[in-house]
Design a protein around this motif. Sequence first.
Motif, mmCIF file in Angstrom:
data_model
loop_
_atom_site.group_PDB
_atom_site.id
_atom_site.type_symbol
_atom_site.label_atom_id
_atom_site.label_comp_id
_atom_site.label_asym_id
_atom_site.label_seq_id
_atom_site.Cartn_x
_atom_site.Cartn_y
_atom_site.Cartn_z
ATOM 1 N N GLY A 92 40.624 36.249 46.407
ATOM 2 C CA GLY A 92 39.538 37.097 45.916
ATOM 3 C C GLY A 92 38.863 36.482 44.691
ATOM 4 O O GLY A 92 39.350 35.522 44.085
ATOM 5 N N TRP A 93 37.737 37.049 44.298
ATOM 6 C CA TRP A 93 36.939 36.471 43.212
ATOM 7 C C TRP A 93 37.705 36.411 41.894
ATOM 8 O O TRP A 93 37.607 35.420 41.168
ATOM 9 C CB TRP A 93 35.627 37.242 43.046
ATOM 10 N N PHE A 94 38.448 37.437 41.558
ATOM 11 C CA PHE A 94 39.176 37.440 40.290
ATOM 12 C C PHE A 94 40.417 36.558 40.375
ATOM 13 O O PHE A 94 40.754 35.853 39.425
ATOM 14 C CB PHE A 94 39.544 38.874 39.906
ATOM 15 N N HIS A 95 41.075 36.572 41.506
ATOM 16 C CA HIS A 95 42.274 35.752 41.708
ATOM 17 C C HIS A 95 41.924 34.272 41.588
ATOM 18 O O HIS A 95 42.658 33.492 40.969
ATOM 19 C CB HIS A 95 42.877 36.064 43.082
ATOM 20 N N ARG A 96 40.789 33.860 42.175
ATOM 21 C CA ARG A 96 40.359 32.459 42.107
ATOM 22 C C ARG A 96 39.953 32.051 40.701
ATOM 23 O O ARG A 96 40.052 30.885 40.336
ATOM 24 C CB ARG A 96 39.178 32.223 43.049
ATOM 25 N N SER A 97 39.454 33.000 39.907
ATOM 26 C CA SER A 97 38.950 32.655 38.578
ATOM 27 C C SER A 97 40.054 32.483 37.538
ATOM 28 O O SER A 97 39.798 31.961 36.456
ATOM 29 C CB SER A 97 37.963 33.714 38.099
ATOM 30 N N LEU A 98 41.262 32.916 37.853
ATOM 31 C CA LEU A 98 42.368 32.813 36.898
ATOM 32 C C LEU A 98 42.886 31.380 36.847
ATOM 33 O O LEU A 98 43.037 30.718 37.875
ATOM 34 C CB LEU A 98 43.500 33.771 37.285
ATOM 35 N N LYS A 99 43.183 30.914 35.652
ATOM 36 C CA LYS A 99 43.709 29.557 35.490
ATOM 37 C C LYS A 99 45.069 29.431 36.164
ATOM 38 O O LYS A 99 45.357 28.445 36.834
ATOM 39 C CB LYS A 99 43.812 29.230 33.998
ATOM 40 N N ASP A 100 45.924 30.417 35.958
ATOM 41 C CA ASP A 100 47.250 30.433 36.562
ATOM 42 C C ASP A 100 47.433 31.773 37.273
ATOM 43 O O ASP A 100 48.023 32.700 36.721
ATOM 44 C CB ASP A 100 48.310 30.235 35.474
ATOM 45 N N PRO A 101 46.936 31.891 38.527
ATOM 46 C CA PRO A 101 47.007 33.188 39.206
ATOM 47 C C PRO A 101 48.455 33.576 39.519
ATOM 48 O O PRO A 101 49.306 32.709 39.751
ATOM 49 C CB PRO A 101 46.210 32.970 40.490
ATOM 50 N N PRO A 102 48.745 34.861 39.520
ATOM 51 C CA PRO A 102 50.111 35.301 39.812
ATOM 52 C C PRO A 102 50.484 35.003 41.266
ATOM 53 O O PRO A 102 49.645 35.050 42.159
ATOM 54 C CB PRO A 102 50.074 36.804 39.544
ATOM 55 N N LYS A 103 51.746 34.686 41.453
ATOM 56 C CA LYS A 103 52.228 34.424 42.812
ATOM 57 C C LYS A 103 52.326 35.709 43.624
ATOM 58 O O LYS A 103 52.189 35.698 44.830
ATOM 59 C CB LYS A 103 53.580 33.729 42.750
#
Length: 128
Positions: A92-103
Amino acid sequence: MPVWVFLHALLGLLLLVAVPALALVGLLGFFRPLPSRFYAALRGVAWVAILQVVLGFGLFLLGLRPKEGLHLLYGLLLAAGLHYLGGLEPGGWFHRSLKDPPKRPEVFVALGLLFAVGLMLRVYFTGR
């Protein structure tokens, strides 16, 4: 103007039912990944909340004030929170924008929805 008030109230009742229902289903995120249909429903509810906020601020500008001014802030926080939770879907848009997205973003979505239920109740009771 009564039509706008009615629509604002109708969307509020829809959120009063939809947000706790999503939170209950979202609790499954503690145990397994949530399906993409869940995130689609969450994004739909987020857009309902955004429309609710736009209508609320429009009514405010027309002179209709809530009982407490915090009603506007709680509504804005609820709409923004639901919007960001909907973007936490893997890919998703917010997940992709995170430097280190949560697993396991499902855990954060489940916790965020529980918080959203509390915000939704505050919005409802400060606006009456």
